[in-house]
Each structure stands twice: as structure tokens, then as C-alpha cells.
Design an enzyme around this catalytic site. Structure first.
Site, PDB file in Angstrom:
ATOM      1  N   CYS A   2       0.866  -1.188  -0.030  1.00 42.71           N
ATOM      2  CA  CYS A   2       0.032  -0.076   0.007  1.00 42.71           C
ATOM      3  C   CYS A   2       0.811   1.145   0.083  1.00 42.71           C
ATOM      4  CB  CYS A   2      -1.000   0.160   1.207  1.00 42.71           C
ATOM      5  SG  CYS A   2      -2.084  -1.154   1.489  1.00 42.71           S
ATOM      6  N   ARG A  27       3.866  -0.357  -5.108  1.00 41.06           N
ATOM      7  CA  ARG A  27       3.598  -1.188  -3.714  1.00 41.06           C
ATOM      8  C   ARG A  27       2.279  -1.663  -3.411  1.00 41.06           C
ATOM      9  NH1 ARG A  27       7.014   1.509   0.522  1.00 41.06           N
ATOM     10  NH2 ARG A  27       5.569   0.758   1.997  1.00 41.06           N
ATOM     11  N   TRP A  74      -3.005  -2.643  -1.661  1.00 49.55           N
ATOM     12  CA  TRP A  74      -2.961  -4.062  -1.727  1.00 49.55           C
ATOM     13  C   TRP A  74      -3.630  -4.766  -0.640  1.00 49.55           C
ATOM     14  CZ3 TRP A  74      -0.837  -8.218   0.920  1.00 49.55           C
ATOM     15  CH2 TRP A  74      -0.273  -9.458   0.122  1.00 49.55           C
ATOM     16  N   ASN A  99      -1.489   2.129   5.956  1.00 51.19           N
ATOM     17  CA  ASN A  99      -0.808   0.841   5.487  1.00 51.19           C
ATOM     18  C   ASN A  99      -0.821  -0.217   6.535  1.00 51.19           C
ATOM     19  OD1 ASN A  99      -0.338   2.059   3.224  1.00 51.19           O
ATOM     20  ND2 ASN A  99       1.927   2.527   3.736  1.00 51.19           N
ATOM     21  N   GLY A 100      -0.638  -1.507   6.305  1.00 49.32           N
ATOM     22  CA  GLY A 100      -0.324  -2.271   7.253  1.00 49.32           C
ATOM     23  C   GLY A 100      -1.603  -2.994   7.822  1.00 49.32           C
ATOM     24  N   GLU A 482      16.156 -18.463  -8.283  1.00 48.42           N
ATOM     25  CA  GLU A 482      15.942 -17.253  -8.763  1.00 48.42           C
ATOM     26  C   GLU A 482      15.246 -17.088 -10.028  1.00 48.42           C
ATOM     27  OE1 GLU A 482      15.534 -14.394  -7.054  1.00 48.42           O
ATOM     28  OE2 GLU A 482      15.499 -12.953  -8.641  1.00 48.42           O
ATOM     29  N   LYS A 486      11.616 -15.634 -10.794  1.00 51.68           N
ATOM     30  CA  LYS A 486      11.041 -14.481 -11.772  1.00 51.68           C
ATOM     31  C   LYS A 486      10.181 -15.010 -12.625  1.00 51.68           C
ATOM     32  CE  LYS A 486      12.492 -11.774 -10.178  1.00 51.68           C
ATOM     33  NZ  LYS A 486      13.223 -11.673  -9.133  1.00 51.68           N
ATOM     34  N   GLU A 489       6.783 -15.162 -11.103  1.00 51.96           N
ATOM     35  CA  GLU A 489       6.217 -13.692 -10.627  1.00 51.96           C
ATOM     36  C   GLU A 489       5.469 -13.175 -11.729  1.00 51.96           C
ATOM     37  OE1 GLU A 489       9.676 -12.038  -8.736  1.00 51.96           O
ATOM     38  OE2 GLU A 489       8.392 -11.368  -7.261  1.00 51.96           O
ATOM     39  N   HIS A 505      15.976 -38.111  -7.503  1.00 53.49           N
ATOM     40  CA  HIS A 505      15.307 -38.626  -6.266  1.00 53.49           C
ATOM     41  C   HIS A 505      13.682 -38.141  -6.349  1.00 53.49           C
ATOM     42  CE1 HIS A 505      18.970 -39.852  -4.675  1.00 53.49           C
ATOM     43  NE2 HIS A 505      19.557 -38.548  -5.096  1.00 53.49           N
ATOM     44  N   LYS A 604       5.529  -4.324  -4.232  1.00 53.20           N
ATOM     45  CA  LYS A 604       7.136  -4.203  -4.071  1.00 53.20           C
ATOM     46  C   LYS A 604       7.535  -4.346  -2.705  1.00 53.20           C
ATOM     47  CE  LYS A 604      10.847  -3.371  -5.759  1.00 53.20           C
ATOM     48  NZ  LYS A 604      11.567  -4.456  -6.741  1.00 53.20           N
TER      49      LYS A 604
HETATM   50  C1  AGP Z   1      11.415 -10.364  -6.087  1.00 51.45           C
HETATM   51  O1  AGP Z   1      11.302 -10.312  -7.098  1.00 51.45           O
HETATM   52  C2  AGP Z   1      10.094 -10.381  -5.221  1.00 51.45           C
HETATM   53  N1  AGP Z   1       9.261  -9.414  -5.647  1.00 51.45           N
HETATM   54  C3  AGP Z   1      10.097 -10.722  -3.583  1.00 51.45           C
HETATM   55  O2  AGP Z   1      10.470 -11.980  -3.749  1.00 51.45           O
HETATM   56  C4  AGP Z   1      11.426  -9.926  -2.944  1.00 51.45           C
HETATM   57  O3  AGP Z   1      12.595 -10.275  -2.978  1.00 51.45           O
HETATM   58  C5  AGP Z   1      10.843 -10.144  -1.338  1.00 51.45           C
HETATM   59  O4  AGP Z   1       9.466  -9.850  -0.953  1.00 51.45           O
HETATM   60  C6  AGP Z   1      11.896  -9.566  -0.468  1.00 51.45           C
HETATM   61  O5  AGP Z   1      11.666  -8.124  -0.221  1.00 51.45           O
HETATM   62  P1  AGP Z   1      13.087  -7.246   0.427  1.00 51.45           P
HETATM   63  O6  AGP Z   1      14.321  -7.672  -0.662  1.00 51.45           O
HETATM   64  O7  AGP Z   1      12.643  -5.925   0.076  1.00 51.45           O
HETATM   65  O8  AGP Z   1      13.003  -7.873   1.829  1.00 51.45           O
END
Ligand code: AGP
Length: 609
Positions: A2, A27, A74, A99-100, A482, A486, A489, A505, A604
Site C-alpha cells: 500500500c 507498492r 494492496w 498501511n499495514g 531465482e 522470476k 512472478e 530422487h 514491491k
Molecule cells: C522479488 O522479485 C520479489 N518481488 C520478492 O520475492 C522480494 O524479493 C521479497 O519480498 C523480499 O523483499 P525485500 O528484498 O524488499 O526484503
């Protein structure tokens, strides 16, 4: 998670608030809303979806006024809908953005309902709004009402409140969710991220935990958690370093992928020389404790966690220091053993991730030798609360899928490995070789980026797939993870990563012609083993996509497509091999037509648990 923007000014603020929301949209982007004091009443407009929808609505029905608050959401409590969007109102005069999470909102809702308050949304924010209204009736002062409310609600939040009966005032409060005050001349602002306010000011005050502040056009008064007036430092921010502009690129993500050579250079600048790592780069006093460090505990989430996983290989191989890596949301809720002489390292792009922050706070009570954060946002909570910090200097990352933050985290971690290694027998010759590899790294990333066109063509073969498997060995295993993250996501293709030796396995049962397998295969000491794993997959009919340098001797044929990656030193290979995987996900997502920079359901900065 948010975004909040607020302003108290003489001029009309709707456009300032909307621009702030556009800059904060990364955000959260389920819905957006704004309330401005127009004369003696509140003009509120809310829309589901992107800030663009809100902008269109305001263009049709302009709102006029100098005091207002705005929010991009969000969803946590209640679906994304207009009635759940912020700002929330009480008695048509109090407006709140938040927020939160308010954890005790159910109890409070019951009490307030009994007192006659009617709820029009499913949100915890509306509970806070009515609570503030009730307390204002009792105290006859909005500041006191918000201060009292902060003592009643539990949870982590940031909030901004206005009252149409007093148009020259906004009250803001921070408890666990960041808020920054922007100082203007005859006008003041608030936001959950300074990026929102860079068009209007470069002077900022970061609120501390428990702070409540009253902003008027001419004054800013801040009170600490005990209600005592306090002075907080004014920080000057260089607006140029925080570009929120996509430039020539179609998406922020692509811009950020291509910025990586520059970002890596920035991360290294002034921190290495031809002989090794400069001293003092982790802060005054850090080197005094390095001799005592016997173990490193890394805690992080998502992509940052993957950076930690790579670093575990490096710490144990090059620095001779044992290392454990854990996801913050698990770490914070289990009993853990603190090794003697343990350094607690958090890694975070945003510096505000709720789980990582909670893990740091817990660690500080548990006898760790010291805490260090590797972070991209100056002044963020993790930076302020850790004993030491190391800034990754990637510049603002807007794309929700992290790219340049990850590669600069890896560079930062390598500098830490070298700094600790010195005390554990890493020879000066070895250190010299490693910094030489680091100096070449920006150029290697530039060469890796040259595969963009080839990868764009390759991506077409993935667009109709529902699943994909990523394989790697050693320090490339987290890179495979990673790569899979990606792809998930931004393209919404289900992807998993395995250490290549683990395939037989179980996961090998998944292999068939519909399961593309992506392999990261630099020419290193595990190459022969990896070749065998690749043959096992080929024998079962899968199509392989192998990212490898020429010396690794993979050749393209009907069942195997090889993408050349520039030959690189073993130490920097995980960083270089990240780049083609980022490009692959990006192009698959573009072909699939997803919202690359703001993929569904994500935000984000994850400031809730
Ligand atoms: C990464 O592509 C993600 N959007 C997510 O996994 C992110 O890395 C994670 O939420 C941690 O965020 P931070 O690095 O701001 O702590």
C-alpha cells in the site's frame, strides 16, 4: 505494501497526490483513492484497479483543495473493491488512509458497532477511522485522538488522518510501517516512500517507531511514543538519483535489467582497489569485530533470500566461515540456536519487509555478536535498526520483480566474504584475484545482456507452457531458484528449481515433452556431473534450454538449445548467469501480455506478515 501520500498546502493538491500515487503504485495496485478537504467538506473519490482509473475519474470530476490524503492499496482485509478502497470516512468529516494491519480490529469493531458506528467496508482501516472519530469527540483534538488510538490498536501500521472541520492540519502516525515527512515552504507532505514526494521536495524527515506528527502548512510537530515533543533529523535527498522514469524502455523491469552494469559499478565504487577490499566499508567498528565472527546467520525473503543462499556457498568456500540461511517468516517463529560469535545478516531491497524486520528485532534480543543489513534503501527500518549497514546502491527499483537489487546484493555479499575471509586465511593473492574478477564484472554483465535478442526469440517457445523446471548445481542452484521465481512472478508459469543432482530422487518423474528444462551450466568443477544430469533429462524426452559458456561444450540440436553466456570467473558466475534468466522471464511475460512491472497479487514492499 500500500502507498500513502498526503499534503497540507495553499495550492490545490490533487495532482501532487495523484503523481505521488503513480510513483507508489509499485507498492500495491488493487485500488486507489483520494480525499481532499473542499471548502468545509470532504471530497472523496475511489476506484478499483490502477491509479489511471482514479486519475480519469478526477479529470471528470475535479477536486479542489489544499489538504488531502491518497492511497494505493494492496488488499489485506477485504477484496479489492471501491467500498474497501481508502480513504475511509467517519461521520463524513474524518478521513483516514492506512498501511499495514490492525490486529485487534475485530474486537474494536464489535465495541464500535455497539456504540452505533456503522461499517461500510470489510477493512481494518475503517475500524481505525471510527475509533479516531470517537476519540476526537472525547478529546476535542485530532492529535490527541490519534495518539490515544495508537495506544489502543495493535499491529504494524502507518496512517494519515484529516478532518474537514480543520483544513490546515494533517495528523500522521508510524508504528511498524514507514512514513516520511516531506518539508516544503509553506506546505508539508507525507508519504510511505520519499519517492512519491521527489517532485515537490528534497528535504525529508523519517519518522521513528511510535512517532505521531501534526503537520500544518507552516509547522511540523513530532511527538515520540511517550507523547514527548522531539526533533528529528532533516535529510537532504538527491532527487536525480531516484529516477522514476522508464526512459526508452517499455517496462521498468527491462530498464532495471539493463542498468545492472552501472549499478554494479556504483556498488563497487570506492570499496575495492587492485589489492583487495577497502577497509572500513561496512562501517566504523565493523573490522574490530570481524576477528570474533565464527558464524554468519543470514535471514531474508524471496529474491533476497536467494542472494543469501548463494552467499552461503561463498562464505564456506572462500572465507572459511560457517553460514546458515533462513527465510525470515520461518526464522521468526521458531526456536533457533545462536552459534557463538554469530553475525546476524539481513538482506533486503526495501529495508521494510515485515518478516525480515521482525527477525532482526528478535535476533537483537538473542545474543548475536552484532547485526548487519545489506539494503538498497537508505533510512529504511532495517538500516536504522541494524548495528551496521551496507548500501547496495542499485538506485530505486520500481519493477516488482527484483533484478538489479539482487545482483548488487550478491556483489555486496562478496565484499563481505572477502572482508571476513582476510581473518580466516584467505590469502592476499586470492583476494587480489577476486577483486580483479569484480572489476571485470560490469563488462561481463554488458556482454551477457547482448544475448537479449536470442533470448527474446527463445521466449516464444515458453509462452504456451504451463510448467518449467530450472536446474543448477553448487552456487548456481540458488540462481536456478531465482530464475524460477522470476518466471513465476511475471509470466504466471509454474516453475520450480532443483539442484540438478536431486532430480533423480523424485522430480524426474515430471519430465516429458511438455516440461521445458532450463539449465545454468557455467564451466566449473561441477560441469561433468551436470552433463550427466542433463543426459538423464534428455533421455526422457524433455526439451532443454542450456545457458553455458563455450568451454562447457554443450551443443544445440533438436532436443537441446544452447544460449552462449560469456566466460567468467567462478566467483562472479552466479551474478553473470542471473542476467539471461531475468531476460528470459521478461520476454516470456511480454509475449504472454502480463503486467510485467506490476504482476497480479504482488507488491514491491511486503510490510505485512
Ligand atoms: C522479488 O522479485 C520479489 N518481488 C520478492 O520475492 C522480494 O524479493 C521479497 O519480498 C523480499 O523483499 P525485500 O528484498 O524488499 O526484503
Amino acid at each position: 505494501m500500500c502507498g500513502i501520500v498526503g499534503a497540507v498546502a495553499q495550492r490545490d493538491v490533487a495532482e501532487i497526490l495523484l503523481e505521488g500515487l503513480r510513483r507508489l503504485e509499485y507498492r500495491g495496485y488493487d485500488s486507489a483513492g483520494l480525499a481532499v478537504i473542499q471548502g468545509k467538506t470532504l471530497a472523496r473519490i475511489r476506484r478499483v484497479g490502477k491509479v489511471k482509473n482514479l486519475t480519469d475519474a478526477i479529470n471528470e470530476n475535479p477536486v479542489i483543495g489544499g489538504t488531502g490524503i491518497a492511497h494505493t492499496r494492496w488488499a489485506t482485509h477485504g477484496e479489492p473493491s471501491e467500498r474497501n478502497a481508502h480513504p475511509h470516512l467517519s461521520n463524513e468529516n474524518i478521513a483516514v488512509v492506512h498501511n499495514g494491519i490492525i490486529e485487534n480490529y475485530k474486537e474494536l469493531k464489535n465495541e464500535l458497532s455497539k456504540e452505533g458506528y456503522a461499517f461500510t467496508s470489510e477493512t481494518d482501516t475503517e475500524v481505525l477511522t471510527h475509533l479516531i472519530h470517537k476519540l476526537q469527540n472525547e478529546t476535542k483534538d485530532l492529535l490527541s485522538a490519534v495518539q490515544k488510538a495508537t495506544k489502543i490498536v495493535t499491529g504494524a501500521y502507518g496512517t494519515a488522518v484529516i478532518d474537514s472541520n480543520n483544513s490546515d492540519q494533517m495528523i500522521v502516525a508510524r508504528s511498524g510501517s514507514p512514513l516520511v515527512i516531506g518539508l516544503g515552504i509553506g506546505e508539508h507532505f507525507v508519504a510511505s516512500d520519499q519517492l512519491a514526494l521527489l517532485p515537490v521536495t528534497s528535504r525529508f524527515i523519517y519518522l521513528e517507531e511510535g512517532d505521531v506528527a501534526r503537520l500544518t502548512r507552516k509547522t511540523v510537530e513530532i511527538f515520540d511514543k511517550n507523547g514527548q515533543p522531539v526533533d528529528r533529523k532533516i535529510n537532504l535527498v538527491d532527487a536525480k538519483s531516484d529516477s522514476a522514469d522508464k526512459g526508452e524502455y517499455r517496462h521498468y523491469m527491462m530498464k532495471e535489467i539493463f542498468e545492472q552494469p552501472t549499478c554494479v559499478r556504483q556498488t563497487l565504487e570506492g570499496r575495492i582497489n587492485t589489492q583487495g577490499v577497502e577497509s572500513g566499508i561496512f562501517g566504523n567498528g565493523f573490522e574490530a569485530i570481524t576477528g570474533q565472527i565464527k558464524h554468519v546467520t543470514i535471514v531474508a525473503c524471496g529474491t533476497s533470500y536467494h542472494a543469501g543462499m548463494v552467499a552461503k556457498y561463498w562464505f564456506e568456500q572462500y572465507a572459511g566461515v560457517s553460514c546458515s540461511v533462513e527465510i525470515a517468516s520461518e526464522f521468526r517463529y521458531r526456536k533457533f540456536y545462536v552459534h557463538e560469535g554469530s553475525l546476524f545478516v539481513s538482506i533486503s531491497q526495501s529495508g521494510e519487509t515485515a518478516d525480515t524486520l521482525a527477525a532482526l528485532r528478535l535476533a537483537k534480543e538473542q545474543g548475536y555478536l552484532s547485526s548487519l543489513t545489506i539494503c538498497n534503501v537508505m533510512g529504511s527500518s532495517l538500516v536504522r535498526e541494524s548495528d551496521f549497514n551496507f548500501m547496495t546502491r542499485a538506485g530505486t527499483e520500481i519493477g516488482v520483480a527484483s533484478t538489479k537489487a539482487f545482483t548488487t546484493q550478491l556483489v555486496s555479499l562478496l565484499l563481505l566474504v572477502l572482508t571476513l575471509g582476510r581473518h580466516k586465511g584467505l590469502t592476499s593473492d586470492h583476494e587480489k584475484e577476486m577483486v580483479a574478477a569484480l572489476m571485470q564484472l560490469p563488462g561481463k554483465i554488458e556482454q551477457a545482456l547482448m544475448a537479449n535478442d536470442v533470448i527474446e526469440t527463445l521466449a516464444e517457445e515458453f509462452a504456451d507452457k504451463n510448467h518449467a523446471l530450472f536446474l543448477g548445481r553448487g552456487d548456481q542452484y540458488p540462481i536456478a531458484m531465482e530464475g524460477a521465481l522470476k518466471l513465476k512472478e511475471i509470466s504466471y508459469i509454474h516453475a520450480e528449481a532443483y539442484a540438478a543432482g536431486e532430480l533423480k530422487h523424485g522430480p524426474i518423474a515430471l519430465i516429458d515433452a511438455d516440461m521445458p528444462v532450463i539449465v545454468v551450466a557455467p564451466n566449473n568443477e561441477l560441469l561433468e556431473k551436470l552433463h550427466s544430469n542433463v543426459e538423464e533429462v534428455r533421455a526422457r524426452g524433455s526439451i532443454l534450454y542450456v545457458f553455458a559458456d563455450k568451454a562447457a561444450k554443450f551443443e544445440s540440436d533438436d532436443t537441446q538449445k544452447v544460449v552462449d553466456v560469456v566466460a567468467t570467473e567462478a566467483i562472479t558466475a552466479p551474478i553473470v548467469y542471473t542476467v539471461p534468466l531475468q531476460l528470459l522471464s521478461y520476454h516470456v511475460a511480454v509475449i504472454k501480455g502480463t503486467d510485467v512491472d506490476q504482476p497480479r497479487n504482488l507488491a514491491k514492499s511486503v510490510t505485512v506478515e
